[in-house]
Write an enzyme that holds these catalytic residues in place. Structure first.
Site, PDB file in Angstrom:
ATOM      1  N   GLU A 192      31.446  -6.960 -11.865  1.00 62.20           N
ATOM      2  CA  GLU A 192      29.444  -6.745 -13.346  1.00 62.20           C
ATOM      3  C   GLU A 192      28.447  -8.018 -12.463  1.00 62.20           C
ATOM      4  O   GLU A 192      28.983  -8.713 -11.736  1.00 62.20           O
ATOM      5  CB  GLU A 192      30.675  -7.926 -14.177  1.00 62.20           C
ATOM      6  CG  GLU A 192      30.786  -7.252 -15.454  1.00 62.20           C
ATOM      7  CD  GLU A 192      30.995  -7.610 -16.867  1.00 62.20           C
ATOM      8  OE1 GLU A 192      30.741  -6.594 -17.186  1.00 62.20           O
ATOM      9  OE2 GLU A 192      31.798  -8.252 -16.869  1.00 62.20           O
ATOM     10  N   ASP A 202      37.228  -7.867 -20.067  1.00 64.85           N
ATOM     11  CA  ASP A 202      36.139  -7.535 -19.783  1.00 64.85           C
ATOM     12  C   ASP A 202      36.108  -9.749 -19.941  1.00 64.85           C
ATOM     13  O   ASP A 202      36.888  -9.880 -19.944  1.00 64.85           O
ATOM     14  CB  ASP A 202      35.036  -7.438 -21.207  1.00 64.85           C
ATOM     15  CG  ASP A 202      33.326  -7.799 -21.223  1.00 64.85           C
ATOM     16  OD1 ASP A 202      33.557  -7.437 -19.653  1.00 64.85           O
ATOM     17  OD2 ASP A 202      33.074  -7.536 -21.987  1.00 64.85           O
ATOM     18  N   ASN A 240      32.590  -1.647 -26.203  1.00 63.23           N
ATOM     19  CA  ASN A 240      32.725  -3.119 -26.743  1.00 63.23           C
ATOM     20  C   ASN A 240      33.148  -3.372 -27.702  1.00 63.23           C
ATOM     21  O   ASN A 240      32.623  -2.957 -29.248  1.00 63.23           O
ATOM     22  CB  ASN A 240      31.253  -4.769 -26.313  1.00 63.23           C
ATOM     23  CG  ASN A 240      30.929  -4.710 -24.853  1.00 63.23           C
ATOM     24  OD1 ASN A 240      32.230  -5.093 -24.076  1.00 63.23           O
ATOM     25  ND2 ASN A 240      30.094  -3.937 -24.637  1.00 63.23           N
ATOM     26  N   GLU A 297      36.423  -2.041 -24.159  1.00 59.04           N
ATOM     27  CA  GLU A 297      36.590  -3.462 -23.403  1.00 59.04           C
ATOM     28  C   GLU A 297      36.508  -4.470 -24.341  1.00 59.04           C
ATOM     29  O   GLU A 297      36.275  -4.375 -25.628  1.00 59.04           O
ATOM     30  CB  GLU A 297      35.200  -3.378 -22.880  1.00 59.04           C
ATOM     31  CG  GLU A 297      34.522  -2.849 -21.614  1.00 59.04           C
ATOM     32  CD  GLU A 297      33.909  -3.446 -20.799  1.00 59.04           C
ATOM     33  OE1 GLU A 297      32.047  -4.563 -21.268  1.00 59.04           O
ATOM     34  OE2 GLU A 297      32.695  -2.129 -20.633  1.00 59.04           O
ATOM     35  N   GLU A 335      27.904   1.562 -19.730  1.00 52.89           N
ATOM     36  CA  GLU A 335      28.531   0.442 -20.755  1.00 52.89           C
ATOM     37  C   GLU A 335      27.024   1.150 -21.992  1.00 52.89           C
ATOM     38  O   GLU A 335      26.069   0.729 -21.393  1.00 52.89           O
ATOM     39  CB  GLU A 335      28.456  -0.623 -20.238  1.00 52.89           C
ATOM     40  CG  GLU A 335      29.463  -1.621 -21.293  1.00 52.89           C
ATOM     41  CD  GLU A 335      29.034  -3.013 -21.409  1.00 52.89           C
ATOM     42  OE1 GLU A 335      28.928  -3.424 -19.805  1.00 52.89           O
ATOM     43  OE2 GLU A 335      29.317  -3.905 -22.229  1.00 52.89           O
TER      44      GLU A 335
HETATM   45  P1  C2E Z   1      29.302  -7.604 -21.542  1.00 58.16           P
HETATM   46  O1  C2E Z   1      29.662  -7.157 -22.187  1.00 58.16           O
HETATM   47  O2  C2E Z   1      29.882  -8.831 -20.827  1.00 58.16           O
HETATM   48  O3  C2E Z   1      27.627  -7.178 -21.512  1.00 58.16           O
HETATM   49  C1  C2E Z   1      27.145  -7.776 -19.923  1.00 58.16           C
HETATM   50  C2  C2E Z   1      25.842  -8.197 -19.828  1.00 58.16           C
HETATM   51  O4  C2E Z   1      25.723  -8.424 -19.224  1.00 58.16           O
HETATM   52  C3  C2E Z   1      24.705  -7.414 -21.247  1.00 58.16           C
HETATM   53  O5  C2E Z   1      24.618  -8.001 -21.839  1.00 58.16           O
HETATM   54  C4  C2E Z   1      24.102  -6.530 -19.998  1.00 58.16           C
HETATM   55  O6  C2E Z   1      23.057  -6.525 -20.652  1.00 58.16           O
HETATM   56  C5  C2E Z   1      24.277  -7.828 -19.002  1.00 58.16           C
HETATM   57  N1  C2E Z   1      23.928  -7.579 -17.423  1.00 58.16           N
HETATM   58  C6  C2E Z   1      24.258  -6.529 -17.398  1.00 58.16           C
HETATM   59  N2  C2E Z   1      24.252  -6.895 -16.034  1.00 58.16           N
HETATM   60  C7  C2E Z   1      22.934  -8.139 -15.913  1.00 58.16           C
HETATM   61  C8  C2E Z   1      23.117  -8.734 -14.300  1.00 58.16           C
HETATM   62  O7  C2E Z   1      22.581  -7.732 -13.181  1.00 58.16           O
HETATM   63  N3  C2E Z   1      22.247 -10.115 -14.151  1.00 58.16           N
HETATM   64  C9  C2E Z   1      22.318 -10.431 -15.759  1.00 58.16           C
HETATM   65  N4  C2E Z   1      21.944 -11.356 -15.759  1.00 58.16           N
HETATM   66  N5  C2E Z   1      23.065  -9.796 -16.956  1.00 58.16           N
HETATM   67  C10 C2E Z   1      23.358  -8.288 -16.590  1.00 58.16           C
HETATM   68  P2  C2E Z   1      23.634  -8.390 -23.087  1.00 58.16           P
HETATM   69  O8  C2E Z   1      23.265  -6.889 -23.246  1.00 58.16           O
HETATM   70  O9  C2E Z   1      23.156  -9.667 -24.202  1.00 58.16           O
HETATM   71  O10 C2E Z   1      25.051  -7.963 -24.370  1.00 58.16           O
HETATM   72  C11 C2E Z   1      25.716  -9.146 -24.371  1.00 58.16           C
HETATM   73  C12 C2E Z   1      27.707  -9.351 -24.769  1.00 58.16           C
HETATM   74  O11 C2E Z   1      27.142  -9.022 -26.689  1.00 58.16           O
HETATM   75  C13 C2E Z   1      28.138  -8.277 -24.071  1.00 58.16           C
HETATM   76  O12 C2E Z   1      28.191  -9.077 -23.104  1.00 58.16           O
HETATM   77  C14 C2E Z   1      28.786  -7.962 -24.887  1.00 58.16           C
HETATM   78  O13 C2E Z   1      29.994  -9.120 -24.821  1.00 58.16           O
HETATM   79  C15 C2E Z   1      28.092  -7.938 -26.219  1.00 58.16           C
HETATM   80  N6  C2E Z   1      27.825  -6.755 -26.953  1.00 58.16           N
HETATM   81  C16 C2E Z   1      27.169  -5.445 -26.943  1.00 58.16           C
HETATM   82  N7  C2E Z   1      26.866  -4.893 -27.075  1.00 58.16           N
HETATM   83  C17 C2E Z   1      28.552  -5.054 -28.012  1.00 58.16           C
HETATM   84  C18 C2E Z   1      28.549  -4.257 -28.890  1.00 58.16           C
HETATM   85  O14 C2E Z   1      28.640  -3.009 -28.914  1.00 58.16           O
HETATM   86  N8  C2E Z   1      29.740  -4.879 -29.042  1.00 58.16           N
HETATM   87  C19 C2E Z   1      30.399  -5.556 -29.205  1.00 58.16           C
HETATM   88  N9  C2E Z   1      31.769  -6.021 -29.838  1.00 58.16           N
HETATM   89  N10 C2E Z   1      29.633  -6.549 -28.352  1.00 58.16           N
HETATM   90  C20 C2E Z   1      28.848  -6.131 -27.462  1.00 58.16           C
HETATM   91 CA    CA Z   2      31.381  -5.581 -22.086  1.00 58.78          CA
HETATM   92 CA    CA Z   3      31.412  -8.327 -19.277  1.00 59.27          CA
END
Ligand code: C2E
Ligand code: CA
Ligand code: CA
Length: 627
Positions: A581, A524, A462, A494, A407
């Protein structure tokens, strides 16, 4: 308006300076006469004349003082008459003490004076009658030979004086009347001006005072605060989703909604609390009520109770919520704009985080808003290509022990505001319309990295709500994929359920288009929010990503694993892939494996990693779980 309508008080007003001058002249004259008597007379003459002239001077002097301001018609009439009498008495004494026929002329001169300064006809007639009566008495006692001539003269002069008075009075009444017309016109002009001002100050639709009045009221409130330390509160309210109602049901329906909100608002606000329409769907309240200022939460709840709910709009019935910002102003050194800004800060906070609530302004909110503002500014001016990067997190199959794909997770390291969490900058990007620019840049970077991966690995990207609802952005996405060296079958998008809620058919059309090109679509954060299963059939979804929250109780309660089991079964029945996830521990991974969940994502396998770490990760020995 006729002359007859002139009021006595208006006549008195014109006569006041005349009568006062008359009394002043009499007072001065008799004061001088008193001095003359003291110098030249003695004995009985001094006693009578001195006493008469001295008391005449004092009396008319007192009259002058007493009439220093306008009282009423009869007071002035009485004082004029008293002065006339005083003069008659003095002349009488002078004639009585030493008779001389030429002194009788005084009486005749007197009638002219009386007519000249007389305020009413009855006063003049009475005064002249007394003067001529006194003269007649003297003539018939002491000077009968000239009686005929003198009487004739007296009557002639009296008639002439009264005639002149009548002409004079008529002219004066005309002056008074025209002055009154002028005054009335002035009053009318002032009233018209007031009405015009009120109209400029009033909102035409709701009848509430408008923004202009609000600003003036705020200035006055701030003034009172600094002079009398009287605090006040400002509430700014905004109807949630008003634009949608206006667009869907038409402007007249929107207008009728605004009217209904205004009248509810009016009935909510009472003494010391005033409401305004700031424009559009924004209303404001200023309150000096200490009960409201002291306990903003109570009033905020009252506003919510009375304004939110269903509104009947002709053929339609809509449900409406209202967000608001509440600011209590206690410290004077502030401008109206500053007060509005703070209430608007709290309102913006409510709109973003607590829709449908009235939020009270605090320094913490100000700080947060300022932060968001800085982020917004930095985002608008930043170099997207240089400052944004992508990390990748593997999706791992526990059975085969292989990585299915990664991802793509965006990162922003800004030189001006530092590292910002993706949740925060995507929220800002959506509100500042930057999302459409950001998405293609990120996708290009993600696909560029994925181009060097083994052919069987997928990349998940995403999409936010704005992306899915913008045909232009979908066009750009298709272009970016077409220009990359990656086949659409390897690129998964997603989307979240909330993104689909807004405009379902547009979202569906766009997703169908992506699916038609061969892309996979993953739902998602599944399990939080609405979990509307009907989407699963109506949309081209190929995968469910079970939200991390399902894992929270795994290991603590046996049902938690059962719930995950049910979700995985559901996916299986619908022919969808399932990914769990946020798997952080081996224990969680084992629990998932035991209920048939095979693909997981989370820190247990790997945190999101830099693109250059991917080859090393793939080369590492496989991870397995016991159980
Ligand atoms: P998401 O799509 O639900 O992404 C998963 C989030 O959970 C990611 O946070 C990831 O770093 C985190 N995560 C992964 N494994 C674990 C784990 O074992 N435990 C915990 N506590 N967290 C974990 P991140 O990277 O901070 O991203 C947050 C949100 O930002 C994402 O949620 C997604 O909705 C958005 N996002 C990130 N990149 C993009 C992108 O390129 N485009 C768009 N539109 N949204 C994005
Ligand atoms: Ca996601
Ligand atoms: Ca997610």
């Amino acid at each position: 308006m006729g002359i007859t309508e002139v009021k006595p008080i208006e006549i008195a007003e014109v006569y006041l300076p005349i009568v006062r001058s008359y009394m002043a002249a009499a007072a001065i004259y008799y004061a001088m006469m008193t001095l003359a008597h003291l110098a030249y007379r003695d004995g009985l003459a001094l006693a009578f004349l001195g006493l008469a002239s001295a008391s005449a001077s004092v009396l008319t002097g007192f009259g002058y003082w007493h009439c220093r301001r306008l009282r009423d018609f009869s007071t002035l009439e009485t004082w004029g008459f008293v002065t006339n009498l005083v003069i008659v008495v003095n002349v009488w004494i002078a004639v009585e003490l030493a008779f001389d026929p030429y002194k009788l002329v005084y009486f005749i001169v007197m009638t002219m004076v009386f007519a000249a300064v007389g305020i009413s006809l009855r006063q003049i007639l009475l005064s002249i009658a007394i003067a001529l009566g006194a003269m007649a008495f003297q003539i018939f006692q002491k000077h009968q030979e000239q009686a005929f001539v003198l009487t004739f003269m007296a009557f002639g002069v009296a008639f002439a004086s009264i005639g002149l008075w009548l002409i004079f009075r008529k002219a004066m009444l005309q002056v008074i009347a025209s002055r009154r017309i002028a005054q009335e016109q002035q009053l009318k002009a002032e009233e018209l001006e007031r009405v015009a001002r009120r109209q400029a100050d009033t909102d035409g639709l709701t009848g509430l005072p408008n923004r202009l009045r609000l600003l003036r009221e705020l200035d006055e409130s701030l003034d009172r605060l600094s002079k009398r330390r009287q605090p006040f509160a400002l509430v700014i309210l905004n109807l949630d989703g008003f634009k949608r109602i206006n667009d869907n049901f038409g402007h007249s329906t929107g207008a009728s909604l605004l009217e209904q909100v205004a009248s509810k608002l009016k009935s909510t606000t009472g003494k010391d609390t005033f409401c305004f329409r700031m424009g559009g769907d924004e209303f404001a309240i200023i309150s000096f009520d200490m009960a409201i200022i002291g306990e903003p939460g109570g009033f905020a709840a009252l506003l919510k109770r009375s304004l939110a709910g269903r509104y009947e709009l002709g053929a339609y019935s809509v449900s409406l919520s209202v967000s608001g910002g509440f600011f209590v102003c206690m410290d004077p050194p502030m401008k109206a704009a500053g007060v509005i800004e703070r209430a608007e800060f709290a309102l913006a906070y409510a709109k973003k985080n607590l829709r449908g609530e009235v939020v009270v302004f605090t320094e913490q909110i100000a700080h947060e808003m300022e932060n968001l503002f800085n982020i917004d500014q930095a985002l608008r001016t930043c170099n997207l290509d240089e400052e944004f990067s992508i990390l990748f997190q593997p999706q791992y199959n526990l059975i085969t022990g292989g990585t299915q794909g990664f991802e793509a997770l965006a990162r922003w390291d800004s030189p001006s505001v530092g590292e910002i969490a993706p949740d925060v900058f995507f929220r800002v990007a959506e509100t500042s319309n930057m999302q459409g620019k950001l998405t293609p840049v990120l996708l290009r970077k993600a696909l560029a990295a994925a181009a060097s991966w083994p052919e069987d690995l997928r990349v998940s990207f995403n999409l936010s709500a704005q992306d899915i609802l913008s045909t232009a952005t979908i066009d750009r996405i298709c272009d970016v994929v077409a220009q990359s060296r990656i086949s659409p079958g390897r690129v998964e998008f997603e989307v979240t359920e909330t993104a689909l809620l807004h405009e379902f058919s547009l979202a569906r059309d766009n997703l169908d288009r992506l699916a038609g090109l061969g892309h996979r679509i993953a739902l998602d954060d599944f399990g939080v929010g609405y979990s509307n299963f009907s989407y699963l059939k109506r949309l081209p979804i190929t995968k469910l990503k079970l939200d991390r929250s399902f894992l929270e109780e795994v290991g603590e309660s046996p049902e938690a694993a059962e719930v995950i089991h049910a979700m995985i079964k559901l996916a299986e029945i619908l022919g969808l892939e399932a990914v769990v996830e946020g798997v952080e521990t081996e224990e969680q991974a084992a629990a998932i494996a035991s209920v048939g969940g095979f693909v997981i994502q989370g820190y247990f396998i790997s945190p999101p990693m830099e693109p250059d770490q991917i080859m090393r990760f793939l080369a590492k020995p496989l991870r397995s779980v016991s159980g």
